[in-house]
Design a protein around this motif. Structure first.
Motif, mmCIF file in Angstrom:
data_model
loop_
_atom_site.group_PDB
_atom_site.id
_atom_site.type_symbol
_atom_site.label_atom_id
_atom_site.label_comp_id
_atom_site.label_asym_id
_atom_site.label_seq_id
_atom_site.Cartn_x
_atom_site.Cartn_y
_atom_site.Cartn_z
ATOM 1 N N MET A 1 0.413 -0.624 -0.270
ATOM 2 C CA MET A 1 -0.166 0.136 0.563
ATOM 3 C C MET A 1 0.996 1.565 -0.091
ATOM 4 S SD MET A 1 -3.453 -0.686 3.191
ATOM 5 C CE MET A 1 -3.635 0.880 2.601
ATOM 6 N N SER A 2 0.180 2.544 -0.312
ATOM 7 C CA SER A 2 0.828 3.727 -1.005
ATOM 8 C C SER A 2 -0.093 4.787 -0.812
ATOM 9 C CB SER A 2 1.914 4.233 -2.348
ATOM 10 O OG SER A 2 2.256 4.695 -2.151
ATOM 11 N N VAL A 3 0.107 5.461 0.790
ATOM 12 C CA VAL A 3 -1.289 5.908 0.528
ATOM 13 C C VAL A 3 -0.738 7.108 1.484
ATOM 14 C CG1 VAL A 3 -3.116 7.114 3.255
ATOM 15 C CG2 VAL A 3 -2.670 4.014 2.118
ATOM 16 N N GLU A 4 -1.208 8.229 0.715
ATOM 17 C CA GLU A 4 -1.380 9.966 1.112
ATOM 18 C C GLU A 4 -2.187 10.079 1.808
ATOM 19 O OE1 GLU A 4 -0.889 11.677 -3.183
ATOM 20 O OE2 GLU A 4 -0.692 9.601 -3.863
ATOM 21 N N CYS A 5 -2.673 11.765 1.782
ATOM 22 C CA CYS A 5 -2.827 12.330 3.016
ATOM 23 C C CYS A 5 -3.307 13.808 1.814
ATOM 24 C CB CYS A 5 -2.708 12.556 3.800
ATOM 25 S SG CYS A 5 -3.839 13.804 5.036
ATOM 26 N N ILE A 6 -4.333 14.129 2.329
ATOM 27 C CA ILE A 6 -4.070 15.601 1.259
ATOM 28 C C ILE A 6 -5.007 16.282 2.126
ATOM 29 C CG2 ILE A 6 -5.180 16.599 -1.140
ATOM 30 C CD1 ILE A 6 -4.352 14.762 -2.234
ATOM 31 N N LEU A 7 -4.942 17.187 2.084
ATOM 32 C CA LEU A 7 -5.907 18.721 2.928
ATOM 33 C C LEU A 7 -6.338 19.032 1.948
ATOM 34 C CD1 LEU A 7 -3.083 19.306 6.110
ATOM 35 C CD2 LEU A 7 -5.712 17.764 6.212
ATOM 36 N N PRO A 8 -8.252 19.005 1.476
ATOM 37 C CA PRO A 8 -8.229 20.211 0.782
ATOM 38 C C PRO A 8 -8.648 21.304 1.035
ATOM 39 C CG PRO A 8 -10.122 18.384 1.968
ATOM 40 C CD PRO A 8 -9.016 17.967 2.183
ATOM 41 N N GLY A 9 -8.819 22.112 0.302
ATOM 42 C CA GLY A 9 -8.563 24.103 0.498
ATOM 43 C C GLY A 9 -10.371 23.840 1.096
ATOM 44 N N ASP A 10 -11.437 23.761 0.588
ATOM 45 C CA ASP A 10 -12.926 23.579 0.661
ATOM 46 C C ASP A 10 -13.628 22.829 0.264
ATOM 47 O OD1 ASP A 10 -13.059 23.860 -1.740
ATOM 48 O OD2 ASP A 10 -12.788 25.940 -1.942
ATOM 49 N N ARG A 11 -14.699 22.206 0.635
ATOM 50 C CA ARG A 11 -15.638 20.763 0.829
ATOM 51 C C ARG A 11 -15.626 20.776 -1.032
ATOM 52 N NH1 ARG A 11 -20.123 17.823 1.900
ATOM 53 N NH2 ARG A 11 -21.883 18.025 -0.033
ATOM 54 N N ASP A 88 -10.764 18.550 9.602
ATOM 55 C CA ASP A 88 -10.367 19.538 8.447
ATOM 56 C C ASP A 88 -11.010 18.388 7.288
ATOM 57 O OD1 ASP A 88 -8.748 17.255 9.106
ATOM 58 O OD2 ASP A 88 -7.160 17.968 9.641
ATOM 59 N N ASN A 89 -11.530 17.096 7.233
ATOM 60 C CA ASN A 89 -11.795 16.567 5.809
ATOM 61 C C ASN A 89 -10.392 16.196 5.240
ATOM 62 O OD1 ASN A 89 -14.594 16.340 5.785
ATOM 63 N ND2 ASN A 89 -14.755 18.650 4.244
ATOM 64 N N ALA A 90 -9.539 15.581 5.993
ATOM 65 C CA ALA A 90 -8.336 14.757 5.708
ATOM 66 C C ALA A 90 -8.547 13.965 4.673
ATOM 67 C CB ALA A 90 -7.563 14.817 6.230
ATOM 68 N N PHE A 91 -8.114 13.825 3.401
ATOM 69 C CA PHE A 91 -8.020 12.491 3.084
ATOM 70 C C PHE A 91 -7.061 11.955 2.225
ATOM 71 C CE2 PHE A 91 -9.987 10.889 -1.886
ATOM 72 C CZ PHE A 91 -10.464 10.523 -1.132
ATOM 73 N N TYR A 92 -7.319 10.267 2.827
ATOM 74 C CA TYR A 92 -6.424 9.260 2.640
ATOM 75 C C TYR A 92 -6.079 8.451 1.671
ATOM 76 C CZ TYR A 92 -4.894 10.395 7.373
ATOM 77 O OH TYR A 92 -4.795 11.349 8.709
ATOM 78 N N LEU A 93 -6.006 8.350 0.693
ATOM 79 C CA LEU A 93 -5.696 7.602 -0.795
ATOM 80 C C LEU A 93 -4.535 6.896 -1.351
ATOM 81 C CD1 LEU A 93 -4.151 9.558 -2.649
ATOM 82 C CD2 LEU A 93 -5.206 10.633 -1.952
ATOM 83 N N ASP A 94 -5.292 5.757 -1.480
ATOM 84 C CA ASP A 94 -4.210 4.352 -2.525
ATOM 85 C C ASP A 94 -4.414 5.189 -3.987
ATOM 86 O OD1 ASP A 94 -3.145 1.944 -3.167
ATOM 87 O OD2 ASP A 94 -2.201 2.075 -1.650
#
Length: 311
Positions: A1-11, A88-94
């Motif tokens: 697995m290679s997971v990133e965490c991205i903090l979006p600017g808004d909804r 903060d709606n942090a989005f974790y994705l692979d």
């Protein structure tokens, strides 16, 4: 697995991030255990056949507004836990698995080492009784699709444990906190289902249609036509579908005609009266004016209270 965490600017950014991924909240659809989304419906959205809604429905709004309340209740219910709630709606994705998740909260607890995730849910008393209580043991049992959601969130964030905290709102307010075992079998089954889902999507195919649930989605996907003719003479099932549809339409016309006759008979008996009482029913038939100015009689029939001794 290679997971990133991205903090979006808004909804809007957060919604755009999610488009190319099967997110934890709908992952149960791939295992045929989601009550609101099927694999075919998910395919229609992720393949672009249907536009993903950006509107917040009533349940989503309730969850958003009550989430801070649930966090505070959890802190009171579990005073030894440390709740890391960021909103903060942090989005974790692979990107390889095309799976994503936005955990509601992280937490630490003295009885289990490592960081965990806590998923917050809200429910009415009736829905909690119907969907969260085992009818035989009467114990709280997390719906499978919610357990799958928690497992995905835990796996993508590297959490050591997962729990669901459900806020039950009715005449009062209470919270149930349930640990979710991170079953390796469930995770492996989901990985296999996700891989197959994206494979068939990429080659232009789709998951099997659940005709009891997917009918309206199929109609939406196939609402546009092309100026061409195809030959279906070798497909006997289409003849069967066409025959059944024509039979259904005939029965519907017959039933509509019968309904019109029954309406007329009831209104004939009532005359100009708005309300009538029979031995078994109370009949309400007021005149209503439609938006176009036309007047018509609406008929409502209520069974009388059987406790009044009239039966």
């Amino acid at each position: 697995m290679s997971v990133e965490c991205i903090l979006p600017g808004d909804r809007a950014d957060w919604l755009e991030l999610r488009r190319g991924f099967v997110t934890a909240s709908v992952a149960g659809a791939l295992l045929q255990c989601h009550p609101y989304t099927t694999a075919y419906q998910l395919w229609a959205l992720k393949s672009g056949r249907l536009e993903e809604s950006t509107e917040e429905n009533e349940a989503m709004r309730r969850g958003r507004l009550l989430e801070p309340v649930a966090v505070q209740m959890l802190r009171e219910e579990r005073p030894t836990w440390t709740i890391d709630y960021r909103a903060d709606n942090a989005f974790y994705l692979d990107r390889g698995l095309k799976l994503g998740a936005t955990p509601d909260s992280f937490a630490y607890r003295p009885d289990i080492s490592g960081r965990g995730i806590v998923q917050f849910k809200t429910s009415s008393e009736e829905a909690f009784r119907d969907n969260w209580i085992d009818p035989e043991s009467r114990e709280v049992e997390v719906p499978l699709w919610i357990a799958v959601q928690a497992i995905v969130e835990a796996k993508l964030t590297g959490a050591a444990w997962a729990a669901v905290a459900v806020l039950v709102v009715g005449r009062g307010i209470k919270m149930e906190v349930i640990d979710i075992p991170l079953h390796a079998q469930v995770w492996e089954a989901l990985l296999g289902a996700a891989s197959e889902f994206w494979r068939i999507t990429q080659v232009g195919e789709h998951p099997p249609v659940d005709w009891d649930r997917d009918g309206s989605t199929v109609l939406d996907v196939n609402r546009w036509t092309e100026a061409k003719r195809i030959d279906l003479t070798a497909d006997e099932t289409v003849d069967l579908f066409a025959s059944n549809l024509e039979d259904t339409r005939t029965k519907r016309r017959e039933l509509q005609k019968r309904e019109d006759v029954l309406r007329a008979q009831i209104l004939y008996a009532l005359g100009s009266a708005e309300v009538a009482t029979t031995r078994r029913f109370e009949i309400l038939a007021p005149t209503v004016v439609r938006a176009d100015g036309a007047a018509q009689r609406a008929i409502r029939i209520k069974l009388k209270d059987q406790s009044n001794g009239r039966f």
